[in-house]
Write an enzyme that holds these catalytic residues in place. Structure first.
Site, PDB file in Angstrom:
ATOM      1  N   GLN A 179       6.213 -62.400  -3.779  1.00 39.83           N
ATOM      2  CA  GLN A 179       6.572 -61.054  -4.203  1.00 39.83           C
ATOM      3  C   GLN A 179       5.495 -60.214  -3.542  1.00 39.83           C
ATOM      4  O   GLN A 179       4.322 -60.318  -3.886  1.00 39.83           O
ATOM      5  CB  GLN A 179       6.519 -61.004  -5.735  1.00 39.83           C
ATOM      6  N   TYR A 208      -0.704 -57.390  -7.529  1.00 42.23           N
ATOM      7  CA  TYR A 208      -0.431 -58.122  -6.283  1.00 42.23           C
ATOM      8  C   TYR A 208      -1.739 -58.582  -5.626  1.00 42.23           C
ATOM      9  O   TYR A 208      -1.883 -59.741  -5.230  1.00 42.23           O
ATOM     10  CB  TYR A 208       0.366 -57.222  -5.337  1.00 42.23           C
ATOM     11  N   ASN A 212      -2.045 -54.197   7.380  1.00 42.09           N
ATOM     12  CA  ASN A 212      -0.657 -53.741   7.233  1.00 42.09           C
ATOM     13  C   ASN A 212       0.159 -54.186   8.438  1.00 42.09           C
ATOM     14  O   ASN A 212      -0.088 -53.723   9.549  1.00 42.09           O
ATOM     15  CB  ASN A 212      -0.595 -52.219   7.120  1.00 42.09           C
ATOM     16  N   VAL A 258       5.812 -48.928   5.559  1.00 43.61           N
ATOM     17  CA  VAL A 258       6.090 -47.525   5.885  1.00 43.61           C
ATOM     18  C   VAL A 258       6.713 -47.371   7.277  1.00 43.61           C
ATOM     19  O   VAL A 258       7.578 -46.512   7.480  1.00 43.61           O
ATOM     20  CB  VAL A 258       4.797 -46.672   5.724  1.00 43.61           C
ATOM     21  N   GLY A 304      -2.661 -43.690  -7.911  1.00 43.55           N
ATOM     22  CA  GLY A 304      -3.364 -44.962  -7.729  1.00 43.55           C
ATOM     23  C   GLY A 304      -3.266 -45.521  -6.317  1.00 43.55           C
ATOM     24  O   GLY A 304      -3.742 -46.625  -6.053  1.00 43.55           O
TER      25      GLY A 304
HETATM   26  P1  NAD Z   1       9.120 -60.568   3.165  1.00 40.45           P
HETATM   27  O1  NAD Z   1       9.552 -60.045   1.827  1.00 40.45           O
HETATM   28  O2  NAD Z   1       9.931 -60.199   4.354  1.00 40.45           O
HETATM   29  O3  NAD Z   1       8.991 -62.148   3.124  1.00 40.45           O
HETATM   30  C1  NAD Z   1       8.811 -62.878   1.960  1.00 40.45           C
HETATM   31  C2  NAD Z   1       9.836 -64.006   1.960  1.00 40.45           C
HETATM   32  O4  NAD Z   1       9.610 -64.805   0.806  1.00 40.45           O
HETATM   33  C3  NAD Z   1      11.275 -63.498   1.896  1.00 40.45           C
HETATM   34  O5  NAD Z   1      12.073 -64.197   2.817  1.00 40.45           O
HETATM   35  C4  NAD Z   1      11.689 -63.802   0.461  1.00 40.45           C
HETATM   36  O6  NAD Z   1      13.076 -64.020   0.336  1.00 40.45           O
HETATM   37  C5  NAD Z   1      10.847 -65.024   0.150  1.00 40.45           C
HETATM   38  N1  NAD Z   1      10.561 -65.189  -1.261  1.00 40.45           N
HETATM   39  C6  NAD Z   1      10.137 -64.240  -2.140  1.00 40.45           C
HETATM   40  N2  NAD Z   1       9.971 -64.782  -3.353  1.00 40.45           N
HETATM   41  C7  NAD Z   1      10.292 -66.106  -3.247  1.00 40.45           C
HETATM   42  C8  NAD Z   1      10.324 -67.187  -4.141  1.00 40.45           C
HETATM   43  N3  NAD Z   1       9.991 -67.044  -5.424  1.00 40.45           N
HETATM   44  N4  NAD Z   1      10.705 -68.408  -3.676  1.00 40.45           N
HETATM   45  C9  NAD Z   1      11.050 -68.573  -2.371  1.00 40.45           C
HETATM   46  N5  NAD Z   1      11.050 -67.577  -1.474  1.00 40.45           N
HETATM   47  C10 NAD Z   1      10.671 -66.358  -1.907  1.00 40.45           C
HETATM   48  O7  NAD Z   1       7.613 -60.106   3.317  1.00 40.45           O
HETATM   49  P2  NAD Z   1       6.594 -60.237   4.547  1.00 40.45           P
HETATM   50  O8  NAD Z   1       6.132 -58.881   4.862  1.00 40.45           O
HETATM   51  O9  NAD Z   1       7.171 -61.096   5.627  1.00 40.45           O
HETATM   52  O10 NAD Z   1       5.400 -61.010   3.843  1.00 40.45           O
HETATM   53  C11 NAD Z   1       5.177 -62.402   4.036  1.00 40.45           C
HETATM   54  C12 NAD Z   1       3.854 -62.784   3.392  1.00 40.45           C
HETATM   55  O11 NAD Z   1       2.795 -62.047   4.013  1.00 40.45           O
HETATM   56  C13 NAD Z   1       3.787 -62.467   1.907  1.00 40.45           C
HETATM   57  O12 NAD Z   1       3.119 -63.535   1.269  1.00 40.45           O
HETATM   58  C14 NAD Z   1       2.963 -61.219   1.836  1.00 40.45           C
HETATM   59  O13 NAD Z   1       2.252 -61.115   0.622  1.00 40.45           O
HETATM   60  C15 NAD Z   1       2.015 -61.417   3.017  1.00 40.45           C
HETATM   61  N6  NAD Z   1       1.478 -60.147   3.529  1.00 40.45           N
HETATM   62  C16 NAD Z   1       2.314 -59.229   4.100  1.00 40.45           C
HETATM   63  C17 NAD Z   1       1.783 -58.036   4.575  1.00 40.45           C
HETATM   64  C18 NAD Z   1       2.651 -56.980   5.221  1.00 40.45           C
HETATM   65  O14 NAD Z   1       2.114 -55.934   5.617  1.00 40.45           O
HETATM   66  N7  NAD Z   1       3.953 -57.184   5.382  1.00 40.45           N
HETATM   67  C19 NAD Z   1       0.413 -57.785   4.435  1.00 40.45           C
HETATM   68  C20 NAD Z   1      -0.402 -58.735   3.826  1.00 40.45           C
HETATM   69  C21 NAD Z   1       0.146 -59.929   3.400  1.00 40.45           C
END
Ligand code: NAD
Length: 308
Positions: free
Chosen positions: A75, A141, A170, A184, A267
């Site tokens: 999440q 988070y 990001n 964004v 926040g």
């Molecule tokens: P995203 O939402 O596109 O990818 C997350 C994936 O996890 C999705 O495919 C979703 O369906 C799956 N998922 C969510 N909950 C799940 C569950 N309970 N069981 C199985 N699958 C589940 O997001 P993203 O931007 O690709 O992020 C990927 C990872 O990178 C995350 O862990 C996020 O916290 C981390 N992250 C992202 C960013 C960013 O800027 N996008 C920054 C820092 C960290």
């Protein structure tokens, strides 16, 4: 190698899956498709539609001898975590623990984890923040991601499970979901392309460190070979404010609309920027894609998607 990629149908995870398959690895995905998409799936990956906190995870580990787990399922929406911290912790902490227990039981050789440099430090005291900066996350988070890092340390100390935790800045690029609250760049691109109002929160002077997804993918490839256990920032070391992002995208999409400012979000973190010296020193990793080039590639992707 046989690699489990959790969240492999999501934005970042799906690019990592593609790169691992391109390098000849066998990839298995666990994803519940809560924010991921079928269209992101690499046809050569084996896919289990399953929650990471589900009991079925054990059967998946039992039926596949994974060498490495690359854990991206989460999440990942800060505002959702504030609205429902119990749900956030259920996925991000309990889901991760379920995976780690199975990694130990089924002798996985390494875990690569996606943490967040944008949220674990809280409001930064120094710029850019290196990995030793105090960690006082200001969202559930950020707390759950930091908690997972602590569990990784524990599993390594007590069970000898090696890990590398990447604290991403990001991230932006093709396949980012424009429909959530996070991301964004994708949100602005979609609104600008549809002629809808793209609202900048507050004065738009809040800064972030924007890193292109392909740069992170290279780090996730290097992580396969990296021996030591580490927590490593991945970003660019540069701060960019939201107004600047808007202006680039306004031009690149050809929208050329007036800037619209809305209420500042209560926040919301003011500034964020990561030191990437450690990534250079231990992984020999540097970001290669400049912001203007990365944004142009992202706009191009969304234009192609729209015309399909
Ligand atoms: P995203 O939402 O596109 O990818 C997350 C994936 O996890 C999705 O495919 C979703 O369906 C799956 N998922 C969510 N909950 C799940 C569950 N309970 N069981 C199985 N699958 C589940 O997001 P993203 O931007 O690709 O992020 C990927 C990872 O990178 C995350 O862990 C996020 O916290 C981390 N992250 C992202 C960013 C960013 O800027 N996008 C920054 C820092 C960290």
């Amino acid at each position: 190698m046989k690699i489990l990629v959790t969240g492999g149908a999501g934005f970042i995870g799906s690019h990592i899956v593609d790169a691992y398959i391109e390098q000849g690895h066998e990839v298995v995905i666990i994803d519940d498709f809560s924010s991921g998409s079928e269209s992101n799936l690499n046809p050569k990956a084996k896919v289990f539609r399953c929650g990471i906190q589900d009991d079925r995870v054990r059967d998946i580990f039992a039926g596949n001898q994974f060498d490495i787990m690359n854990h991206h399922a989460a999440q990942m929406d800060v505002r959702k975590s504030v609205a429902d911290p119990v749900f956030d912790a259920g996925t991000n902490v309990l889901g991760t623990l379920n995976l780690l227990q199975n990694c130990v039981e089924y002798k996985v050789k390494k875990v690569i984890f996606s943490s967040t440099g944008g949220a674990v430090y809280g409001e930064q005291e120094t710029f850019p923040a290196d990995e030793s900066h105090p960690t006082w996350p200001l969202s559930p988070y950020g707390i759950t991601k930091l908690t997972c890092e602590k569990y990784l340390f524990y599993y390594h100390q007590v069970f000898g499970l090696p890990y590398i935790a990447f604290r991403y800045a990001n991230v932006y690029g093709p396949r980012q979901n424009p429909h959530g609250e996070a991301g964004v760049v994708a949100i602005f691109i979609e609104k600008l392309m549809r002629g809808e109002k793209a609202i900048i929160n507050g004065d738009g002077l809040q800064t972030r460190d924007y890193v292109f997804v392909a740069d992170l993918v290279r780090a996730n490839l290097k992580a396969l070979e990296h021996e030591a256990c580490d927590v490593i920032n991945l970003g660019t070391g540069k701060e960019t404010d939201v107004n600047t992002i808007f202006r680039y995208l306004n031009e690149l999409t050809g929208a050329n609309v007036e800037e619209n400012h809305g209420e500042a979000k209560l926040g919301e973190q003011l500034r964020s920027c990561l030191s990437i010296k450690r990534a250079g020193a231990v992984l020999d990793w540097q970001p290669e894609i400049e912001l203007s080039a990365g944004l142009a590639r992202t706009v191009q992707y969304f234009k192609e998607e729209e015309s399909e």
